[in-house]
Design a protein around this motif. Sequence first.
Motif, PDB file in Angstrom:
ATOM      1  N   TYR A 183      61.643   6.222  35.521  1.00  0.00           N
ATOM      2  CA  TYR A 183      62.559   7.476  35.597  1.00  0.00           C
ATOM      3  C   TYR A 183      63.637   7.146  36.625  1.00  0.00           C
ATOM      4  CZ  TYR A 183      58.743  10.210  33.186  1.00  0.00           C
ATOM      5  OH  TYR A 183      57.838  10.652  32.404  1.00  0.00           O
TER       6      TYR A 183
ATOM      7  N   CYS B 198      65.807  11.729  27.281  1.00  0.00           N
ATOM      8  CA  CYS B 198      65.824  10.204  27.845  1.00  0.00           C
ATOM      9  C   CYS B 198      66.970   9.907  28.626  1.00  0.00           C
ATOM     10  CB  CYS B 198      65.085   9.503  26.828  1.00  0.00           C
ATOM     11  SG  CYS B 198      66.716   9.244  25.686  1.00  0.00           S
TER      12      CYS B 198
ATOM     13  N   TYR C 179      58.479  15.508  30.222  1.00  0.00           N
ATOM     14  CA  TYR C 179      59.574  14.571  30.514  1.00  0.00           C
ATOM     15  C   TYR C 179      60.770  15.291  31.196  1.00  0.00           C
ATOM     16  CZ  TYR C 179      62.949  10.558  30.312  1.00  0.00           C
ATOM     17  OH  TYR C 179      63.871   9.747  30.557  1.00  0.00           O
TER      18      TYR C 179
ATOM     19  N   ARG D 266      60.503  16.512  34.642  1.00  0.00           N
ATOM     20  CA  ARG D 266      60.590  15.738  35.753  1.00  0.00           C
ATOM     21  C   ARG D 266      61.935  15.308  36.117  1.00  0.00           C
ATOM     22  NH1 ARG D 266      56.234  16.538  35.549  1.00  0.00           N
ATOM     23  NH2 ARG D 266      54.304  15.529  36.219  1.00  0.00           N
ATOM     24  N   ARG D 267      62.593  15.195  34.713  1.00  0.00           N
ATOM     25  CA  ARG D 267      64.257  15.131  35.052  1.00  0.00           C
ATOM     26  C   ARG D 267      64.854  16.102  35.742  1.00  0.00           C
ATOM     27  NH1 ARG D 267      68.712  12.811  30.668  1.00  0.00           N
ATOM     28  NH2 ARG D 267      70.298  12.707  32.340  1.00  0.00           N
TER      29      ARG D 267
ATOM     30  N   ALA E 119      57.357   6.371  30.122  1.00  0.00           N
ATOM     31  CA  ALA E 119      57.356   7.705  30.565  1.00  0.00           C
ATOM     32  C   ALA E 119      55.902   8.267  31.414  1.00  0.00           C
ATOM     33  CB  ALA E 119      57.630   8.322  29.430  1.00  0.00           C
TER      34      ALA E 119
END
Length: 404
Positions: free
Chosen positions: A50, A185, A239, A242-243, A354
């Motif tokens: 990440y 991503c 995902y 989290r970003r 991930a």
Amino acid sequence: MESTAGHARADKLKARLAAMAESEPAGPRVAESPIRLVRAPGRVNLIGEYTDVNEGWVLPAAIDREVWIAFQPWHRPEVELTSLELDQTLSFSFEALTPEHVGARPWIDYIAGTAWAMREAGLPIRGFRGLLTSTIPVGSGLSSSAAVEMAASWALADSQAPRPSPSAMALIAQRAENAYMGVQCGIMDQFASAAGSSGQALLIDCRRNESSLVPIPAELSLVVCDTRAPRDRLDASAYNVRRAECELGARLIGEREPGVRALRDVDVAMFERHRHLLPDNVAQRCEHIVCEDGRVMATVEALRTGDLAALGRLFAASHASLRDLFQVSSKELDILVDIAAGVPGVVASRMTGAGFGGCTVSLVRKGAEDNLVEAVRRDYPARTGLTPLVYVVQAADGAGEMEA
Ligand code: GLA
């Protein structure tokens, strides 16, 4: 070995496509063009999880698990592709490329998205009819989708036009994933698939979009263990969350530290000064990123000096941080790492990619691979009720066209 197997596969693929073309009623659809063949590898990330979406550093390797497309360009603005594994033919027209769909997307959309992103970037694209085959397990975190995108970028490209650099092409494929497929991503998977090199890992600076090669010591093998735990589209939303948490952390720290644009700009001391500004979950995510960037650099150094003990410590620290702070590990991943820790010859082991399921990556002394394979096959089913898959993989070259 793999290249012999690869060539045999390539010949089979071409023969099938030729047979398909012959069995069709004669018509103007397929140009009288020779069959061409492109390949693109999946990847395994050694360390730096990440960190790409925080403009930091990652250290993946392209691997000898690959996507292949055999194809014949034609004059229609359209792609028609058959997946050998799925035994399914799907198509799309260049005239109907739209990133606005919602809901589940069929596999052909990775190719449609790549066509869309190439066109958006001003690159000429050509239609084709082809066959696709893959040795990358789908949904296990070895970047089968990035490999499909990179292979597609080679098949779609007008071979007369100059080709962008691997890193520029990786950015275009990442745009396909972000804007067309809706997954936020980073650049790692596409970059590794585009620019990997046999026997080497790739240190990628994800702000500058530059890379350098880091040899993997000859005494080490890469072993990937797949949890086979079910994953689904929820992964994509977790995902993205989290970003967003990381971006919020960077913004809050940036309000006090004008030079901070992303967590890449935050070192451990600066993070500690401002930790109190952050909600707890955001502080945990940021702590992982800030320390993980340092672990990437330390891993590069340990690979260069052959410091195997340091590799073990760095992988263990990365895994613990992903489990406890970033919270993207799973019971199954933790069990795989735990099993590996007790196996003679295993130097380092951690979850890779991930998370939320997927695979672990282990560095194992050459000759000791079977120790790990056997331990995982014996102990993992008993502890999880699942049947694992274990692959010994080689670091491989990035995507490209195979010579005729
Ligand atoms: C996925 C993404 C990458 C990267 C990893 C986590 O593989 O596609 O860009 O963020 O997760 O390190």
